[in-house]
Design an enzyme around this catalytic site. Structure first.
Site, mmCIF file in Angstrom:
data_model
loop_
_atom_site.group_PDB
_atom_site.id
_atom_site.type_symbol
_atom_site.label_atom_id
_atom_site.label_comp_id
_atom_site.label_asym_id
_atom_site.label_seq_id
_atom_site.Cartn_x
_atom_site.Cartn_y
_atom_site.Cartn_z
ATOM 1 N N HIS A 56 -12.611 5.498 -16.725
ATOM 2 C CA HIS A 56 -12.458 6.265 -17.965
ATOM 3 C C HIS A 56 -11.119 7.001 -18.007
ATOM 4 O O HIS A 56 -10.957 7.931 -18.788
ATOM 5 C CB HIS A 56 -13.586 7.286 -18.089
ATOM 6 C CG HIS A 56 -14.954 6.706 -17.960
ATOM 7 N ND1 HIS A 56 -15.399 5.689 -18.780
ATOM 8 C CD2 HIS A 56 -15.969 6.984 -17.105
ATOM 9 C CE1 HIS A 56 -16.646 5.369 -18.431
ATOM 10 N NE2 HIS A 56 -16.998 6.133 -17.409
ATOM 11 N N HIS A 218 -19.666 3.326 -21.103
ATOM 12 C CA HIS A 218 -19.871 2.345 -20.040
ATOM 13 C C HIS A 218 -20.185 0.965 -20.612
ATOM 14 O O HIS A 218 -20.560 0.063 -19.875
ATOM 15 C CB HIS A 218 -21.028 2.757 -19.137
ATOM 16 C CG HIS A 218 -20.884 4.122 -18.550
ATOM 17 N ND1 HIS A 218 -21.439 5.237 -19.132
ATOM 18 C CD2 HIS A 218 -20.230 4.547 -17.447
ATOM 19 C CE1 HIS A 218 -21.134 6.293 -18.398
ATOM 20 N NE2 HIS A 218 -20.400 5.907 -17.381
#
Length: 331
Positions: A56, A218
């Site tokens: 991320h 995700h």
């Protein structure tokens, strides 16, 4: 799998070695997945620790530094850091005034940070935990009980970090972190999937001409799969979902138009233009804009819009100086 990597099993450690080389002011432990401010621990100051699965970036390691995080814990790709990582980071930055854990609302993150907080208490370190759950798209998703923590994590880390930098006590820093979370909402859209290096295949599949509304960071499923639309329609869907949950009319807003990792900056600015126009038409004022890939999902194409209803104090703390690898102004 076209990725600029070496061994898929070592991508996190390799990336952290690169972070250390590029930012020697940070103390980076590539093997144990921790990143710490070089000037820590800061005696008598509240320390901020956050973290989560890698993939991320720049969240969270890119936000370690003056005015933001004291330490970040980097799990494997899309996998929570383990309690040993979190307690090691917590002990490394504890300056005696307590430690705030900022935790995105994913089951693994919540459980592991909770275990680490209990271990910290055994070491006489006072810990407060704040859960970020800003995503309005779905409840009780594949990875969560309740709403997911997404783009507003950046808001929480920056504003709480500014207050900690000023020397506020732990209760006050935790309170402002919770206030930011309560006043923030996010909604994401995926135009393509992403591929976890160790898996070597996409996390989900989109047919030609499809997009996923309300995607998680995700690659977990969103609210619905719909025909691909233009930027104006994507922004309208995102902000309409946010506005239905937290009306924005009459608010001064901090607005993040966030690229998910595979979206060119040109397209992010197109999305921001549509965002600013939509908000003006709906009676809101953009007081502070931010555009760029700050909370990503590997190479996923798409966008996430996050908004926070500002107060004068939150605006002041947002504007306070910050110096990290990924966010810096005022110094």
């Amino acid at each position: 799998m076209r990725k600029l990597i070496n061994d898929p099993e070592n991508v996190v450690a390799d990336a952290l070695r690169g972070l250390a080389a590029a930012h020697p002011s940070l103390r980076v432990d590539p093997e144990n997945g921790t990143v710490v401010r070089a000037d820590g621990p800061r005696a008598g100051r509240v320390a901020l620790v956050s973290g989560g699965g890698s993939g991320h970036e720049p969240l969270h390691a890119g936000f370690v530094g003056h005015g933001m995080l004291d330490a970040a814990c980097c799990g494997q790709v899309f996998t929570s850091p383990v309690p040993d990582q979190i307690i090691a980071a917590t002990m490394a930055v504890n300056g005696g005034a307590g430690v705030l854990h900022i935790v995105k609302n994913y089951t693994g993150d919540v459980l592991n940070f909770r275990m680490a907080a209990e271990l910290a208490e055994d070491e006489d370190i006072e810990v407060e935990s704040v859960i970020v759950n800003d995503d309005v798209a779905v409840e009780d998703s594949l990875y969560t009980a309740g709403r997911r923590g997404t783009g507003a994590t950046l808001f929480v880390e920056k504003i709480a970090g500014a207050l900690a930098e000023e020397g506020a006590d732990l209760a006050s820093v935790a309170a402002v972190a919770r206030e930011v979370n309560e006043r923030s909402r996010s909604f994401g859209v995926a135009l393509s999937p992403c591929t976890v290096p160790a898996a070597g295949e996409p996390t989900f599949r989109l047919e030609e001409g499809e997009m996923e509304l309300g995607i998680g960071i995700h690659g977990e499923p969103g609210r619905e799969r719909v025909p691909l639309a233009d930027a104006d329609a994507i922004v309208d869907a995102s902000l309409s979902a946010i506005d239905a949950d937290m009306p924005v009319s009459g608010s001064e807003l901090l607005v993040l138009v966030n690229g998910m990792g595979g979206t060119p900056l040109m397209e992010q600015y197109i999305a921001y233009a549509a965002t600013a126009r939509w908000l003006e038409e709906h009676g809101a004022t953009v007081a502070r804009p931010l555009v760029g890939p700050y909370v990503t999902s590997l190479e996923m194409a798409g966008s996430m819009i996050s908004v926070c209803r500002l107060t004068p104090e939150l605006t002041r703390l947002w504007d306070a100086p910050v110096e990290t690898p990924a966010l810096r102004w005022g110094r």
